[in-house]
Design an enzyme around this catalytic site. Structure first.
Site, PDB file in Angstrom:
ATOM      1  N   GLU A 124     -68.882  71.020  43.319  1.00 34.35           N
ATOM      2  CA  GLU A 124     -69.212  70.924  41.893  1.00 34.35           C
ATOM      3  C   GLU A 124     -69.554  69.477  41.567  1.00 34.35           C
ATOM      4  O   GLU A 124     -68.801  68.761  40.894  1.00 34.35           O
ATOM      5  CB  GLU A 124     -68.048  71.458  41.064  1.00 34.35           C
ATOM      6  CG  GLU A 124     -67.801  72.943  41.324  1.00 34.35           C
ATOM      7  CD  GLU A 124     -66.511  73.465  40.704  1.00 34.35           C
ATOM      8  OE1 GLU A 124     -65.783  72.670  40.079  1.00 34.35           O
ATOM      9  OE2 GLU A 124     -66.229  74.671  40.857  1.00 34.35           O
TER      10      GLU A 124
ATOM     11  N   GLU B   1     -65.805  72.619  32.124  1.00 36.93           N
ATOM     12  CA  GLU B   1     -66.740  73.350  32.961  1.00 36.93           C
ATOM     13  C   GLU B   1     -68.160  73.013  32.531  1.00 36.93           C
ATOM     14  O   GLU B   1     -68.553  73.257  31.388  1.00 36.93           O
ATOM     15  CB  GLU B   1     -66.506  74.862  32.830  1.00 36.93           C
ATOM     16  CG  GLU B   1     -65.124  75.332  33.258  1.00 36.93           C
ATOM     17  CD  GLU B   1     -64.994  75.457  34.760  1.00 36.93           C
ATOM     18  OE1 GLU B   1     -66.023  75.271  35.454  1.00 36.93           O
ATOM     19  OE2 GLU B   1     -63.888  75.754  35.241  1.00 36.93           O
TER      20      GLU B   1
END
Length: 820
Positions: A383, A548
């Site tokens: 990520e 997120e």
């Protein structure tokens, strides 16, 4: 005293005994290679001097561990402690990454330029006519690239070394038969690279297999590989055949990233979104295991004989981080308020860095009064968007912007920019070299197996003992939702009801074209108990979040249906700083208004839920008693995997540690106050009397009824009340309230912090909030990313200056450090 040595001693200074010992000790073991303080002749002269005869006040024996002021007399200060292991050297190279000994690593240095596309990169619009290639594999194709000896499930990490596997690096790509051979040459054996196999199934068609996370048999999502020997104006098709997630942003228009080295050198063009005929679909090949999914796309390369890269998202490697931190360490201004330390070593021996960012305080009391903010990123190595947000935050907080200086004045920032460097280096998507998701093991007792999160958690635990932690936020990426959003934890306290939602709502107003408050979720699921967000919340941090950020782009405002660039993500780091200032503004207007807006949104949500269930209820006075966990959906959690438990080779070790913990007998809690002792005495006395009453015989004298019995310590009501009152906590006076609205319970948790009141800074108004606010601060657009859309409120900032500040009111009586 010693005329023969007087001239020489004036030229040379006697060493501090401790410093001299450590210098030779570190030099002996190769950790220190600096010049010696004294020559051998100088040491011989020093040894010849009778040190006992020299006065302690002599400058010859002054310790180098103390720093003196300009007058050279009073208030000596301790020098900053040295690191036993040097982190960076401005003269030497960076620390080379350490790889597992099974991994082959090419010697080339892979680097890319940063570039922002001049035009928005829109999502791909599916036509419905996209081709769905049939997977044929090596039976009908030719393998042109395949990694050997990749550790999977059943194996486990044993050791590491710089450069990975020993021996000669094999050439895995096929050998070209001549200049007319148009076979693509694949490579992924570099930092953060991930490609297991490439099979040529047509002249310009290739099937690609991704490598699973090391020491596992799952988590195929991140890809990053190189292709060479390209041909211009030819349509190539690539199909990844072993993805594991049934849903993906590729199904709703996300494009892969491509990088051309010739474009970078010639036109200064970096990563860009490329691809047509994009299709995400289920793999029909049934191998009896878990279902697999495919991603296919077509692309045309811009040049002949070019070197190009493909990636799932903008790469940000461990070497990129070290180069950035080296620039901070070598900056004479930033290094004054940003201290770089090694939090720990990872499983492979790579350094996990910890940054402490705050302006030096003038007094110990002022330093102790600062509250803390903890930020971390890359616990999931694939990520990489978390690293770009972190870079934007660091760029702003280390700048000379008035807002950045104000934040450093009133907060201590603890930043861990890369929690899982091992996974980043080897190109994992989710796991560390332990083969497990670190964001499911924050409760672990296995320090040696999960050192990064064990030390991170204990650092925060020590920090909580010193000062209040206002905010914890861990930066992540999301592969199924667009936009940026937060996951938090519903507060169980009526005093702080809905307070955990204020920060996300403020952030959505500051970044309305990127951040979606509707996508935020605050339900604590049982399967997420081991995450950093939940563990820190249970440790007492109310504002504990997981941020997120999508791999795709935005569906909001002016950026609707466009991909995020690195500048978009870096700007969110600036917006985080901006929102912290809004959240802590002494003027309660925005905070109170956000709470009122949250109540209205919650009422609407409750009505919607009840209408869907066909129920009708008057919520006046009782709606706030409905548990928030019953309102939010449990299916909208984070894009994360369930915990796989511990690897087999660690189960016995964990059981032994848990058994040792259970064998420890809990200590009996001592009664500390007179009130508690009196209550316990009364309880025991009444129980004894009740037993005597029940077992009383006619021959015995009866006691009076229990309820009529008055214990001796309650005979004097005045003394009793005074003894109880003495044990109550004193109330805060008006000065300690520091501007709180004493008639409401909606105050933010920062109102106890008294801020300076003479900072004359102005800022342009933001539409949305109608209430009047205090004077505003200015923003320097050259120092922080200028958002395209104005936030929805007028900003108010602390009327504060760094000089001539009013003294702080209340300071915790804890460990006091002038520099945290």
């Amino acid at each position: 005293m010693f005329p023969a040595l007087e001239t020489d001693l004036k030229q040379e200074t006697l060493p501090d005994p401790y410093e001299d010992f450590m210098h030779h000790h570190l030099q002996y073991y190769g950790y220190f290679k600096g010049p010696t303080y004294l020559s051998s002749a100088g040491h011989a002269q020093v040894d010849a001097v009778n040190r006992d005869s020299l006065m302690l006040s002599s400058p010859l024996l002054r310790s180098r561990q103390l720093l003196y002021d300009d007058l050279d007399e009073v208030n000596p200060r301790l020098r900053e402690p040295r690191e036993l292991f040097s982190i960076f050297s401005s003269r030497g190279p960076l620390q080379a990454p350490r790889w597992p000994i099974e991994c082959e690593v090419i010697k080339e240095n892979i680097s890319h330029i940063e570039w922002v596309p001049p035009q928005p990169e829109y999502f791909y619009q599916p036509t419905g006519d996209e081709k769905v290639p049939e997977i044929v594999g090596e039976e009908q194709g030719t393998a042109v690239y395949q990694l050997d000896s990749v550790p999977t499930e059943g194996a486990y990490f044993t050791s590491s070394r710089i450069g990975g596997k020993r021996g000669i690096i094999k050439e895995l790509a096929v050998t070209l038969q001549g200049p007319e051979d148009n076979t693509l040459l694949f490579e992924s054996r570099f930092e953060s690279g991930n490609l297991q196999k490439a099979v040529r199934v047509g002249i310009y068609e290739y099937e690609l297999t991704l490598r699973t996370d090391l020491y596992t048999d799952k988590h195929t999502q991140w890809f990053y590989f190189r292709v060479q020997n390209t041909r211009k104006d030819v349509t190539y098709r690539f199909t990844i055949v072993n993805l594991l997630k049934p849903k993906s942003l590729y199904a709703v228009g996300m494009k892969p990233l491509m990088y051309s080295q010739l474009d970078a050198i010639t036109y200064n063009i970096g990563w860009r979104r490329e691809g047509q005929e994009i299709k995400y679909y289920k793999n029909t090949t049934d191998d009896g295991q878990q279902p697999l999914y495919c991603l296919t796309w077509t692309v045309q390369f811009p040049h002949d004989q070019d070197t190009c890269f493909f990636a799932h998202f903008y790469p940000y490697t461990y070497t990129d981080l070290q180069c950035y931190l080296l620039s901070i360490a070598n900056n004479p201004i930033q290094s004054q308020f940003c201290k770089l330390r090694a939090l720990c070593r990872s499983l492979a021996g790579n350094t996990v860095y910890l940054l402490t960012i705050t302006n030096p305080s003038r007094t110990p009391q002022e330093a102790a009064a600062k509250k803390a903010v903890v930020l971390s990123a890359r616990v999931h190595p694939g990520e990489s968007n978390g690293s770009w947000i972190m870079k934007g935050f660091l760029d702003f907080i280390l700048s000379n912007s008035p807002d950045a200086q104000l934040l450093r004045d009133i907060f201590v920032f603890k930043v861990i920019p890369m929690l899982n460097p091992d996974g980043v280096i080897v190109g994992n998507y989710r796991c560390s070299l332990a083969g497990r998701d670190l964001n499911r093991h924050y409760k672990t007792v296995l320090k040696d197996s999960f050192p990064c999160i064990w030390y991170a958690k204990n650092m925060i635990k020590r920090l909580l003992e010193e000062r209040e932690v206002l905010l914890y936020c861990d930066f992540h990426g999301h592969s199924r939702k667009n936009n940026i959003f937060l996951y938090g934890c519903n507060s169980n306290s009526r005093k702080h009801w809905l307070h955990e939602r204020v920060f996300p709502l403020m952030l959505s107003k500051n970044a309305p074209d990127k951040f979606s408050f509707d996508s935020c979720n605050f339900k604590v699921q049982k399967c997420k108990e081991g995450t950093g967000r939940v563990v820190m919340w249970r440790m007492g941090i109310i504002n504990s979040y997981t941020m997120e950020s999508t791999f795709g782009g935005s569906t909001l405002g002016s950026k609707r249906d466009t991909h995020f660039t690195v500048e978009d993500l870096k700007s969110l780091g600036y917006h985080v700083c901006d929102t912290i200032l809004d959240f802590c503004d002494p003027d309660q207007t925005k905070y109170t208004q956000c709470l009122q807006e949250l109540k209205e949104l919650l009422q609407q949500e409750i009505h919607k839920k009840l209408n869907n269930l066909g129920q009708d209820m008057d919520l006046e006075g009782s709606w706030s008693d409905i548990p928030l966990s019953d309102i939010e959906s449990s299916t909208s959690g984070s894009d994360s995997s369930l915990s796989d438990g511990l690897p087999a080779h660690l189960l016995n070790l964990a059981d032994e540690l848990n058994q040792k913990a259970m064998l420890k007998k809990p200590k009996k809690k001592r009664l500390q106050t007179r009130k508690q002792r009196n209550e316990q005495y009364q309880k025991n006395y009444l129980m004894r009397e009740l037993k005597l009453t029940e077992n009383n015989t006619p021959g015995r004298a009866r006691f009076p009824p229990t309820l009529q019995k008055q214990p001796t310590f309650l005979k004097n009501p005045e003394n009793s009340s005074s003894s109880i009152m003495r044990n109550e906590k004193p109330r805060l006076n008006e000065t300690q309230l520091s501007g709180r609205d004493k008639g409401t319970s909606l105050d933010p948790p920062l109102t106890s912090l008294v801020l300076p009141k003479n900072k004359d800074i102005t800022q342009s108004k933001k539409p949305g909030f109608t209430a009047s606010c205090s004077p505003k601060r200015s923003t320097n657009s050259s120092l922080g990313p200028a958002p395209d859309v104005k936030p929805n409120w007028p900003k108010t900032r602390y009327p504060a200056t760094r000089k001539d500040r009013t003294p702080m009111v209340a300071y915790p009586s804890l460990h006091i450090y002038t520099y945290p």
